[in-house]
Enzyme design. Structure first.
Site, PDB file in Angstrom:
ATOM      1  CB  SER A 237      -0.962  -0.031   1.194  1.00  0.00           C
ATOM      2  OG  SER A 237      -1.961   0.958   1.073  1.00  0.00           O
ATOM      3  CG  ASP A 363      -6.966  -1.557  -4.304  1.00  0.00           C
ATOM      4  OD1 ASP A 363      -7.649  -0.965  -3.443  1.00  0.00           O
ATOM      5  OD2 ASP A 363      -5.783  -1.896  -4.112  1.00  0.00           O
ATOM      6  CG  HIS A 392      -6.091  -1.852  -0.419  1.00  0.00           C
ATOM      7  ND1 HIS A 392      -5.251  -1.320  -1.375  1.00  0.00           N
ATOM      8  CD2 HIS A 392      -5.567  -1.473   0.784  1.00  0.00           C
ATOM      9  CE1 HIS A 392      -4.276  -0.643  -0.791  1.00  0.00           C
ATOM     10  NE2 HIS A 392      -4.452  -0.720   0.521  1.00  0.00           N
TER      11      HIS A 392
END
Length: 563
Positions: A237, A363, A392
């Site tokens: 991320s 996502d 995600h």
């Protein structure tokens, strides 16, 4: 009143009465079924379920899409041998929604039991970074390393993990990753962000989406402590954004053999627009903002002094928090300036380390619109793997959702890379970073009285320039001092000294002028840098003037004595 056919054609009221009478005769259970069906239809589309899509394909899953340069040796010799990346991904059927996967990742992640060994690393600016270690011996049950330490000559690969936004080593997905990589026979260390992992902030520096100085320090520290151990790195991320930006900044001069970026946001400006577009994305935005507020509350004294604390408490989105906190601490002009400066998409072309990037097209946090497809295709060191589903950082697989697909794919890629001849070898080169306004620069260094100034690679280059200048001037100063001593001891032979001194003085000033011209061409020197030059050059100037005017002073003294 009964409505005849003639009355029905003349008066619409009769038609409505008949309609309501017909509706009243429908059983309530039928109404309930209709409402349930409508609710499920709405929920199916709102949460972006793909169960029916998977059912129509007999639950075979969707193939992995790979984007790479046709001349890429990384693909030909490494990725082409990765069976998982050339297979299919099928999400757990009862979690066939990116939102359910992403939400349950933190609450239902079912991580393995992991016990870390903590090491506190003190950064050069006084900040504290928590390094949480998981050795392969702890996972495989090897009792040879009972003291949980790694020798300096150990050749076992070390995998460095960079967590996501407000995440630390206790996050379920990081436990999955740490456990999976340790099972491969590698030592794992999670480099927690400043202020996370239960550690206090011990300087005025805070991490952000483009803060690469911490991971740079940690990597070079680990390379010094374990010079024979190959270093691999994984970013998740926001950690993936930091990783790619770092790889692009340092280019060849990195002691990293290979890297993996998972669910990177790539372009923060596009991501900011995306996460505030729809209602479901706004829910994520609000949830992440609450997490950032919790992080700020843990370090309230620093944020109260450096940022707008009232604004932080009122923040309803990530953008609000960045406006009231990140921009103040990092000295960014605007939020958009911060997003542009810290986006990793502009650094993709300069990545020189074998890099695998994994992203999901559904996502709900990091949109596919920000993926730099063309830049990844042009760089021979990058292979981009995208899945149709996965959410995600989730990618749950199996009927019980016991594993994460991207963890298996990452471990397989790094295993093949380690056994290949394409591990990156550090090449120490002078990096050339484009000059930008100092307010756009990061990382940030505490100067005085709580003020935070932006410091980037530009300042590091200046320091190196001045060190070279100082060494040159020191050598010349020593030589001139030696000439002074010789001249004072042998006054009868001073006739040959002035030409030597003039030549040496000319060389000194020429060197100073060349160095100053180089610095001025690169950027505008600040006041304290010019002051440094003045202080450094004053003694040298005195020595030069002494020899330039010595003969005149001597002749004047002789005429005065004779007269």
């Amino acid at each position: 009143m009964d409505c005849s056919s003639e009355q029905l054609s003349e008066s619409p009221e009769c038609a409505y009465k008949l309609l309501f009478k017909a509706i009243s005769m429908i059983p309530k259970s039928h109404f309930a079924c209709f409402l349930i069906f409508f609710f499920l239809y709405f929920l199916y589309n709102f949460l972006e379920f793909h169960f029916l899509e998977d059912a129509f394909t007999a639950f075979r899953g969707s193939p992995i899409s790979l984007t790479y340069n046709p001349a890429s040796e990384i693909y030909q010799d490494v990725v082409s041998k990765c069976r998982i990346l050339h297979g299919r991904y099928l999400a757990t059927p009862w979690m066939s929604s990116p939102h359910i996967q992403t939400t349950l990742l933190n609450f239902f992640g079912r991580p393995p039991a992991v016990t870390y060994t903590r090491q506190l690393y003190r950064a050069t600016d006084g900040g504290t970074i928590a390094l949480d270690w998981l050795l392969y011996s702890d996972v495989l049950g090897d009792g040879r390393l009972k003291d949980s330490s790694i020798s300096k000559d150990d050749t076992t690969p070390i995998v460095i993990i960079i967590p996501g936004l407000t995440s630390d080593s206790t996050a379920p997905y990081l436990k999955h990753l740490a456990w999976g990589t340790a099972k491969c026979g590698w030592n794992v260390v999670v480099s927690n962000h400043r202020g996370l992992g239960g550690i206090s902030v011990t300087s005025d520096c805070f991490y952000n989406a483009g803060w690469t100085e911490d991971i740079r320090e940690v990597i070079h520290y680990l390379h010094r402590e374990h010079p024979r151990a190959p270093l691999l790195i994984i970013g998740t991320s926001i950690g993936a954004n930091i990783l790619v930006k770092f790889l692009g900044e340092d280019g060849e001069n990195i002691p990293i053999g290979g890297a993996v970026a998972i669910c990177s946001p790539w372009d923060l400006l596009i991501g900011d627009r995306f996460i505030s577009r729809r209602l479901v994305q706004k829910l994520y935005d609000r949830a992440l903002a609450i997490g950032l507020q919790g992080y700020a509350k843990m370090h309230e004294p620093q944020y109260t002094r450096l940022a707008n604390w009232e604004g932080i408490e009122k923040s309803r989105s990530i953008r609000d928090f960045d406006n009231y906190a990140t921009c103040h601490v990092g000295k960014f002009e605007t939020v958009d300036t911060y997003y542009r400066h810290c986006s990793s998409s502009s650094f993709v072309a300069k990545v020189a380390v074998p890099l695998l990037c994994i992203s999901s097209l559904d996502d709900p946090v990091c949109t596919k619109e920000a993926i730099p497809w063309d830049e990844c295709r042009l760089n021979k060191n990058i292979v981009l793997a995208t899945t149709k589903h996965g959410g995600h950082l989730a990618f749950f697989e199996g009927p019980t959702a016991s594993g994460l697909w991207w963890v298996r794919a990452t471990c397989e890629y790094l295993s093949v890379l380690l056994s290949s001849s394409h591990m990156h070898i550090q090449k120490k080169t002078m990096s050339c970073v484009p000059l930008e306004c100092s307010i756009d620069q990061g990382p940030y260094l505490n100067v005085t009285d709580g003020m935070v100034a932006a410091v980037g690679n530009e300042l590091i280059t200046h320091v190196q320039e001045f060190k070279q200048l100082q060494n040159t001037l020191t050598v010349d100063l020593d030589s001139s001092t030696k000439v002074v001593s010789d001249c004072s001891n042998k006054e009868a032979k001073t006739t040959s000294s002035p030409p030597l001194v003039d030549l040496k003085s000319s060389k000194i000033f020429t060197t100073m002028r060349q160095q100053l011209d180089r610095i001025v061409q690169q950027s505008n020197a600040s006041f304290w840098i010019l002051s440094y030059i003045a202080v450094l050059s004053t003694p040298l100037l005195g020595v030069a003037l002494h020899f330039i005017f010595k003969r005149k002073f001597k002749n004047a003294m002789v005429r005065k004595l004779v007269g």
